[in-house]
Motif scaffolding. Structure first.
Motif, PDB file in Angstrom:
ATOM      1  N   PHE A 157      41.571 -32.183  38.225  1.00 47.38           N
ATOM      2  CA  PHE A 157      42.559 -31.817  37.219  1.00 47.38           C
ATOM      3  C   PHE A 157      43.422 -33.012  36.840  1.00 47.38           C
ATOM      4  N   ARG A 158      43.913 -33.722  37.836  1.00 48.20           N
ATOM      5  CA  ARG A 158      44.767 -34.872  37.577  1.00 48.20           C
ATOM      6  C   ARG A 158      43.982 -36.017  36.952  1.00 48.20           C
ATOM      7  N   MET A 159      42.715 -36.150  37.307  1.00 48.10           N
ATOM      8  CA  MET A 159      41.891 -37.185  36.699  1.00 48.10           C
ATOM      9  C   MET A 159      41.739 -36.938  35.203  1.00 48.10           C
ATOM     10  N   ALA A 160      41.444 -35.692  34.844  1.00 47.37           N
ATOM     11  CA  ALA A 160      41.313 -35.363  33.429  1.00 47.37           C
ATOM     12  C   ALA A 160      42.634 -35.549  32.693  1.00 47.37           C
ATOM     13  N   MET A 161      43.721 -35.105  33.310  1.00 46.66           N
ATOM     14  CA  MET A 161      45.036 -35.207  32.696  1.00 46.66           C
ATOM     15  C   MET A 161      45.442 -36.666  32.506  1.00 46.66           C
ATOM     16  N   ASN A 162      45.238 -37.467  33.531  1.00 47.90           N
ATOM     17  CA  ASN A 162      45.629 -38.866  33.450  1.00 47.90           C
ATOM     18  C   ASN A 162      44.685 -39.675  32.567  1.00 47.90           C
ATOM     19  N   GLY A 163      43.416 -39.268  32.528  1.00 47.85           N
ATOM     20  CA  GLY A 163      42.502 -39.929  31.600  1.00 47.85           C
ATOM     21  C   GLY A 163      42.953 -39.751  30.164  1.00 47.85           C
ATOM     22  N   ALA A 164      43.420 -38.556  29.851  1.00 49.27           N
ATOM     23  CA  ALA A 164      43.973 -38.326  28.516  1.00 49.27           C
ATOM     24  C   ALA A 164      45.227 -39.155  28.303  1.00 49.27           C
ATOM     25  N   GLY A 165      46.014 -39.345  29.369  1.00 46.26           N
ATOM     26  CA  GLY A 165      47.206 -40.173  29.251  1.00 46.26           C
ATOM     27  C   GLY A 165      46.885 -41.612  28.906  1.00 46.26           C
ATOM     28  N   ILE A 166      45.762 -42.116  29.419  1.00 49.89           N
ATOM     29  CA  ILE A 166      45.339 -43.482  29.082  1.00 49.89           C
ATOM     30  C   ILE A 166      45.127 -43.603  27.587  1.00 49.89           C
ATOM     31  N   GLY A 167      44.307 -42.689  27.065  1.00 50.15           N
ATOM     32  CA  GLY A 167      44.041 -42.722  25.634  1.00 50.15           C
ATOM     33  C   GLY A 167      45.295 -42.502  24.818  1.00 50.15           C
ATOM     34  N   GLY A 168      46.163 -41.595  25.281  1.00 46.38           N
ATOM     35  CA  GLY A 168      47.382 -41.325  24.544  1.00 46.38           C
ATOM     36  C   GLY A 168      48.316 -42.514  24.501  1.00 46.38           C
ATOM     37  N   ALA A 169      48.464 -43.211  25.634  1.00 43.45           N
ATOM     38  CA  ALA A 169      49.361 -44.377  25.661  1.00 43.45           C
ATOM     39  C   ALA A 169      48.817 -45.505  24.805  1.00 43.45           C
ATOM     40  N   ALA A 170      47.520 -45.807  24.965  1.00 50.22           N
ATOM     41  CA  ALA A 170      46.932 -46.901  24.191  1.00 50.22           C
ATOM     42  C   ALA A 170      46.929 -46.581  22.699  1.00 50.22           C
ATOM     43  N   LEU A 171      46.510 -45.348  22.357  1.00 48.72           N
ATOM     44  CA  LEU A 171      46.478 -44.956  20.952  1.00 48.72           C
ATOM     45  C   LEU A 171      47.884 -44.880  20.378  1.00 48.72           C
ATOM     46  N   GLY A 172      48.825 -44.383  21.192  1.00 50.40           N
ATOM     47  CA  GLY A 172      50.197 -44.297  20.713  1.00 50.40           C
ATOM     48  C   GLY A 172      50.783 -45.663  20.404  1.00 50.40           C
ATOM     49  N   GLY A 279      44.632 -46.549  36.638  1.00 48.20           N
ATOM     50  CA  GLY A 279      44.831 -46.517  38.082  1.00 48.20           C
ATOM     51  C   GLY A 279      44.906 -45.103  38.630  1.00 48.20           C
ATOM     52  N   THR A 280      45.557 -44.191  37.894  1.00 45.92           N
ATOM     53  CA  THR A 280      45.627 -42.810  38.373  1.00 45.92           C
ATOM     54  C   THR A 280      44.248 -42.172  38.406  1.00 45.92           C
ATOM     55  N   ILE A 281      43.388 -42.530  37.453  1.00 46.92           N
ATOM     56  CA  ILE A 281      42.022 -41.996  37.481  1.00 46.92           C
ATOM     57  C   ILE A 281      41.281 -42.522  38.700  1.00 46.92           C
ATOM     58  N   ALA A 282      41.451 -43.812  38.992  1.00 46.68           N
ATOM     59  CA  ALA A 282      40.811 -44.373  40.180  1.00 46.68           C
ATOM     60  C   ALA A 282      41.310 -43.678  41.440  1.00 46.68           C
ATOM     61  N   GLY A 283      42.620 -43.435  41.500  1.00 42.34           N
ATOM     62  CA  GLY A 283      43.159 -42.740  42.664  1.00 42.34           C
ATOM     63  C   GLY A 283      42.665 -41.316  42.773  1.00 42.34           C
TER      64      GLY A 283
END
Length: 439
Positions: A157-172, A279-283
């Motif tokens: 769950f956290r991997m999916a959530m944080n993966g979206a955060g990666i795209g959101g931060a970079a795209l934002g 990093g959160t996805i790796a963790g």
């Protein structure tokens, strides 16, 4: 016997997700992905909207404080409501408020000259929605998987959530540079609308029989008993009241300012935040295959690296160096996060979970409005570099102190179902020597 048509249609669905990932789990994960795609970019957009309006470091701190102050005011009430009402309805209502407030913020930025008080009011409304959403969301996630799969489910769950955060931060960051902050805020509003629609379809039948036996104060008192009689719980909550405050001030106030003055603007800062997400996805991936026995000891040791980004900003290191530090801290805090959630779900009764979660959130964010509001004055008094070194030092000290609590070092993982009987409040952590298993 199932017809060939039914068999052929059901088999691929089963292959697309694990057996333990049911409908609720899939809806929650999908909604979290959508929300994080918008919110990570919106946090950057809000900071640069304040700067574009001529705001100072103090103004950035006030807007950040306006977002977190409602968390302090309403989290405990949100936890009680989430333990009384169907949690998915609380989540949808919170998403609706977030959608409306972010849409108004977007219109304000796109069409006019936003005033500081207007931006503070709208971010406060968004923070109010978050105060009611967070306890309900964690309580809802509890009901989706059994104990033997909880570690993997939380990590995924956290991997999916944080993966979206990666795209959101970079795209934002990229969208702010090209289109401006207003459009990123508009995307966030749309994301909240979509996520709320997904959460409206959650099946809450397993928790529909939760009935309160007292008033608001009684419910709050019951949740408080669960917290105060567990030293490992209140100790880590106190630790994170410091850690979240100083890291939040560094990220919300000093990070954008260092990016503007030293790193080249919003795009590099968005990249650094994206590396934190990587990093959160790796963790999270690590936690899908690793189940440490001393889950709180391992998790707490992984809080120390959260001091690295503040130290990197204080130097300041080049963009690539900051990205490395953000990656390491992201991986480390994700290991803590999965172990912390596993400990809560192992030890806290389901019918009280949202209230305990609310106390957890309340303690963790209680100092954040103060820290972000004082970030500007601290920079003026001590200088930005010394303020950032102070943030890093406080993270290390608070984490070292919590390791002095015996239960933090000794609490061990058990494998019985999360809905099985739990130890009474104040009971010492069980160990494998007791030969007790979650069945």
């Amino acid at each position: 016997m199932s017809s060939p048509r039914a068999t052929s249609s059901d088999t691929p669905a089963r292959r697309r997700r694990p057996d333990w990932a049911g409908r609720n789990y899939t809806l929650l994960t999908s909604a979290a992905v959508v929300t994080n795609l918008g919110s990570h970019g919106a946090l950057i957009a809000a900071a640069f909207a304040v700067q574009d309006a001529g705001g100072s470091a103090g103004d950035l701190g006030l807007v950040a404080a306006a977002r977190t102050l409602p968390l302090v005011l309403f989290l405990l009430i949100g936890g009680v409501i989430a333990d009384r009402l169907p949690r998915h309805r609380v989540m949808v209502a919170a998403n609706t408020l977030n959608c409306l407030s972010q849409a108004a913020f977007a219109v304000l930025v796109l069409t006019g000259d936003p005033q500081l008080w207007q931006m503070m009011l709208l971010t406060a409304l968004c923070g109010t929605g978050t105060a009611f959403f967070n306890p309900a969301a964690e309580g809802m996630l509890l009901a989706t998987v059994s104990g033997e799969h909880s570690n993997r489910a939380f990590a995924l769950f956290r991997m999916a959530m944080n993966g979206a955060g990666i795209g959101g931060a970079a795209l934002g960051g990229a969208m702010i540079a090209v289109l401006g902050a207003g459009w990123v805020l508009a995307v966030d509003a749309a994301a909240f609308a979509i996520a709320g629609a997904l959460r409206a379809f959650l099946d809450v039948a397993p928790t529909a029989d939760r009935v309160s036996r007292g008033g608001l104060l009684t419910d709050l008192r019951e949740g408080w008993v669960e917290v105060r009689t567990r030293p490992w719980l209140w100790g880590i909550v106190l630790q994170f009241s410091v850690v979240v405050a100083v890291v939040g001030a560094a990220d919300a106030v000093y990070g954008p300012l260092v990016a503007r003055d030293e790193l080249g603007g919003p795009a590099p800062w968005g990249l650094a935040l994206a590396c934190f997400g990587v990093g959160t996805i790796a963790g999270a991936f690590l936690m899908m295959v690793w189940k440490p026995r001393r889950l709180l000891l391992v998790g707490t040791l992984c809080v120390f690296p959260l001091a690295l980004p503040s130290a990197g900003l204080a130097v300041p290191v080049p963009v690539w160096g900051l990205c490395v530090l953000m990656f390491v801290s992201g991986a480390a805090i994700e290991v803590f996060g999965v172990n912390w959630m596993s400990a809560l779900h192992q030890e806290i009764p389901e019918e009280k979970f949202s209230r305990v979660s609310a106390y957890d959130w309340f303690g963790s964010v209680s100092m954040l409005p103060v820290a972000t509001a004082l970030a500007g004055p601290a920079e003026a008094a001590f200088g930005r570099t010394d303020a950032l070194w102070g943030c890093a030092t406080l993270v290390v000290l608070a984490t070292a102190l919590v390791l002095l609590i015996p239960d933090v070092r000794r609490l061990t993982r058990r494998d019985r179902k999360i809905y099985g009987p739990r130890p009474a409040a104040g009971a010492p952590p069980q160990t494998p020597r007791l030969k007790r298993r979650r069945g």
